[in-house]
Write a protein that holds these residues in place. Structure first.
Motif, PDB file in Angstrom:
ATOM      1  N   PHE A 115       0.857  -1.250  -0.216  1.00 14.44           N
ATOM      2  CA  PHE A 115       0.175   0.059   0.120  1.00 14.44           C
ATOM      3  C   PHE A 115       1.166   1.271   0.108  1.00 14.44           C
ATOM      4  CE2 PHE A 115      -2.737  -3.370   1.164  1.00 14.44           C
ATOM      5  CZ  PHE A 115      -3.956  -2.887   0.732  1.00 14.44           C
ATOM      6  N   LEU A 116       0.606   2.134  -1.080  1.00 13.77           N
ATOM      7  CA  LEU A 116       1.290   3.300  -0.912  1.00 13.77           C
ATOM      8  C   LEU A 116       0.661   4.504  -0.650  1.00 13.77           C
ATOM      9  CD1 LEU A 116       3.500   4.716  -4.307  1.00 13.77           C
ATOM     10  CD2 LEU A 116       1.725   6.047  -2.885  1.00 13.77           C
ATOM     11  N   ARG A 117       0.781   5.241   0.479  1.00 15.15           N
ATOM     12  CA  ARG A 117      -0.028   6.385   0.987  1.00 15.15           C
ATOM     13  C   ARG A 117       0.553   7.696   0.800  1.00 15.15           C
ATOM     14  NH1 ARG A 117      -0.609   6.965   7.255  1.00 15.15           N
ATOM     15  NH2 ARG A 117      -1.821   8.597   7.227  1.00 15.15           N
ATOM     16  N   LEU A 118       0.130   8.627   0.441  1.00 15.54           N
ATOM     17  CA  LEU A 118       0.488   9.857   0.453  1.00 15.54           C
ATOM     18  C   LEU A 118      -0.050  11.063   1.512  1.00 15.54           C
ATOM     19  CD1 LEU A 118      -0.275  10.546  -3.446  1.00 15.54           C
ATOM     20  CD2 LEU A 118       2.122   9.924  -2.441  1.00 15.54           C
ATOM     21  N   SER A 119       0.784  11.837   1.858  1.00 16.14           N
ATOM     22  CA  SER A 119       0.125  12.692   2.705  1.00 16.14           C
ATOM     23  C   SER A 119      -0.919  13.803   2.062  1.00 16.14           C
ATOM     24  CB  SER A 119       1.337  13.561   3.383  1.00 16.14           C
ATOM     25  OG  SER A 119       1.957  14.426   2.384  1.00 16.14           O
ATOM     26  N   GLU A 120      -1.649  14.507   2.921  1.00 14.51           N
ATOM     27  CA  GLU A 120      -2.837  15.219   2.437  1.00 14.51           C
ATOM     28  C   GLU A 120      -2.112  16.382   1.749  1.00 14.51           C
ATOM     29  OE1 GLU A 120      -2.445  14.436   5.692  1.00 14.51           O
ATOM     30  OE2 GLU A 120      -4.197  13.784   6.539  1.00 14.51           O
ATOM     31  N   SER A 121      -0.891  16.903   2.209  1.00 17.90           N
ATOM     32  CA  SER A 121      -0.416  18.331   1.726  1.00 17.90           C
ATOM     33  C   SER A 121       0.861  18.052   1.680  1.00 17.90           C
ATOM     34  CB  SER A 121      -1.015  19.236   2.445  1.00 17.90           C
ATOM     35  OG  SER A 121      -0.468  19.345   3.779  1.00 17.90           O
ATOM     36  N   ALA A 122       1.682  19.453   1.085  1.00 15.94           N
ATOM     37  CA  ALA A 122       2.947  19.442   0.901  1.00 15.94           C
ATOM     38  C   ALA A 122       3.531  19.655   2.291  1.00 15.94           C
ATOM     39  CB  ALA A 122       3.315  20.698  -0.117  1.00 15.94           C
ATOM     40  N   THR A 123       2.900  20.211   3.229  1.00  7.60           N
ATOM     41  CA  THR A 123       3.261  20.645   4.523  1.00  7.60           C
ATOM     42  C   THR A 123       2.987  19.730   5.593  1.00  7.60           C
ATOM     43  OG1 THR A 123       1.181  21.850   4.964  1.00  7.60           O
ATOM     44  CG2 THR A 123       3.074  23.003   4.030  1.00  7.60           C
ATOM     45  N   ALA A 124       2.155  18.425   5.221  1.00  9.57           N
ATOM     46  CA  ALA A 124       2.047  17.336   6.486  1.00  9.57           C
ATOM     47  C   ALA A 124       2.950  16.330   5.907  1.00  9.57           C
ATOM     48  CB  ALA A 124       0.578  16.968   6.141  1.00  9.57           C
ATOM     49  N   SER A 125       3.725  16.015   7.053  1.00 10.92           N
ATOM     50  CA  SER A 125       4.565  14.663   6.780  1.00 10.92           C
ATOM     51  C   SER A 125       4.161  13.536   7.275  1.00 10.92           C
ATOM     52  CB  SER A 125       5.869  15.069   7.518  1.00 10.92           C
ATOM     53  OG  SER A 125       6.744  13.847   7.305  1.00 10.92           O
ATOM     54  N   LEU A 126       4.355  12.355   6.691  1.00  4.53           N
ATOM     55  CA  LEU A 126       3.890  11.065   7.138  1.00  4.53           C
ATOM     56  C   LEU A 126       4.970  10.363   8.135  1.00  4.53           C
ATOM     57  CD1 LEU A 126       2.632   9.518   4.216  1.00  4.53           C
ATOM     58  CD2 LEU A 126       1.194  10.332   5.789  1.00  4.53           C
ATOM     59  N   ALA A 127       6.061  11.259   8.562  1.00  2.00           N
ATOM     60  CA  ALA A 127       7.167  10.990   9.442  1.00  2.00           C
ATOM     61  C   ALA A 127       6.615  10.487  10.957  1.00  2.00           C
ATOM     62  CB  ALA A 127       8.245  12.067   9.611  1.00  2.00           C
ATOM     63  N   PRO A 128       5.587  11.140  11.412  1.00  2.00           N
ATOM     64  CA  PRO A 128       5.253  10.607  12.690  1.00  2.00           C
ATOM     65  C   PRO A 128       4.454   9.314  12.656  1.00  2.00           C
ATOM     66  CG  PRO A 128       4.233  13.027  12.278  1.00  2.00           C
ATOM     67  CD  PRO A 128       5.085  12.345  10.965  1.00  2.00           C
ATOM     68  N   GLU A 129       3.573   8.990  11.428  1.00  2.00           N
ATOM     69  CA  GLU A 129       3.065   7.810  11.378  1.00  2.00           C
ATOM     70  C   GLU A 129       4.146   6.535  11.151  1.00  2.00           C
ATOM     71  OE1 GLU A 129       1.902  10.452  10.200  1.00  2.00           O
ATOM     72  OE2 GLU A 129      -0.247  10.532  10.019  1.00  2.00           O
ATOM     73  N   ALA A 130       5.217   7.088  10.471  1.00  2.00           N
ATOM     74  CA  ALA A 130       6.400   6.252  10.143  1.00  2.00           C
ATOM     75  C   ALA A 130       7.072   5.848  11.435  1.00  2.00           C
ATOM     76  CB  ALA A 130       7.505   6.820   9.197  1.00  2.00           C
ATOM     77  N   LEU A 131       7.357   6.711  12.345  1.00  2.00           N
ATOM     78  CA  LEU A 131       7.753   6.487  13.651  1.00  2.00           C
ATOM     79  C   LEU A 131       6.883   5.628  14.450  1.00  2.00           C
ATOM     80  CD1 LEU A 131      10.029   7.267  15.781  1.00  2.00           C
ATOM     81  CD2 LEU A 131       8.421   9.162  16.478  1.00  2.00           C
ATOM     82  N   VAL A 132       5.675   5.900  14.460  1.00  2.00           N
ATOM     83  CA  VAL A 132       4.717   4.944  15.261  1.00  2.00           C
ATOM     84  C   VAL A 132       4.692   3.479  14.872  1.00  2.00           C
ATOM     85  CG1 VAL A 132       2.008   4.861  16.024  1.00  2.00           C
ATOM     86  CG2 VAL A 132       3.457   6.883  16.160  1.00  2.00           C
ATOM     87  N   HIS A 133       4.742   3.438  13.664  1.00  2.00           N
ATOM     88  CA  HIS A 133       4.787   1.811  12.830  1.00  2.00           C
ATOM     89  C   HIS A 133       6.033   1.404  13.631  1.00  2.00           C
ATOM     90  CE1 HIS A 133       1.702   1.579   9.444  1.00  2.00           C
ATOM     91  NE2 HIS A 133       1.636   2.766   9.796  1.00  2.00           N
TER      92      HIS A 133
END
Length: 153
Positions: free
Chosen positions: A49-67
């Motif tokens: 599954f490929l996921r994109l953030s909602e916007s250019a300023t929203a990072s998926l880094a917090p989600e990656a850390l939590v995973h």
């Protein structure tokens, strides 16, 4: 960014890079679940599954850390296969994860199995709530460091 019905060439390149095997990957937009654009990418017997953030300023880094933290705790969450904090072509943060086998309990489940599934989900939920966040409120998604979670207040 392309319209939701068009597949951006960069998504195809990421799929080709992350999926094992040869041949053109198949990419379809997920139609349910999730607050961010999610694509099912597959080739041969492998689905990611490929996921994109909602916007250019929203990072998926917090989600990656939590995973990563939840995997270390033994919680059944997808593994991260690929992460890019900001892809210049897509103008978004990108994360590719493994799939979790199974189906929603709303699809129907034998009552004898439901209890054990809910107990396991409760255990996982307790572990999820053990992840520390500095502050309170919504988790900040503009912190690109992945040094920990911080909230807006």
């Amino acid at each position: 960014m392309h319209s939701p019905d068009q597949i951006h060439p960069r998504l195809l390149a990421i799929a080709a890079q992350t999926l094992p095997g040869t041949g053109r990957p198949r990419i379809t937009r997920a139609t349910s679940g999730g607050s961010t654009p999610v694509y099912r990418i597959s080739r041969a017997a492998c689905t990611l599954f490929l996921r994109l953030s909602e916007s250019a300023t929203a990072s998926l880094a917090p989600e990656a850390l939590v995973h990563q933290e939840l995997l270390a705790l033994g919680v059944k969450v997808p593994e991260i296969v690929f992460f890019d904090n900001f892809d210049p072509e897509l103008q978004r943060s990108v994360m590719v994860t493994t799939a979790i086998p199974g189906r929603p309990i709303s699809d129907g489940m034998a009552p004898t199995s439901l209890g054990s599934v809910l107990v396991a989900a409760g255990r996982d939920l307790a572990a999820i709530h053990s992840i520390g966040v500095e502050g309170f409120g919504w988790v900040r998604r503009d912190d690109l460091t992945m040094n920990g979670l911080s909230a807006e207040f």
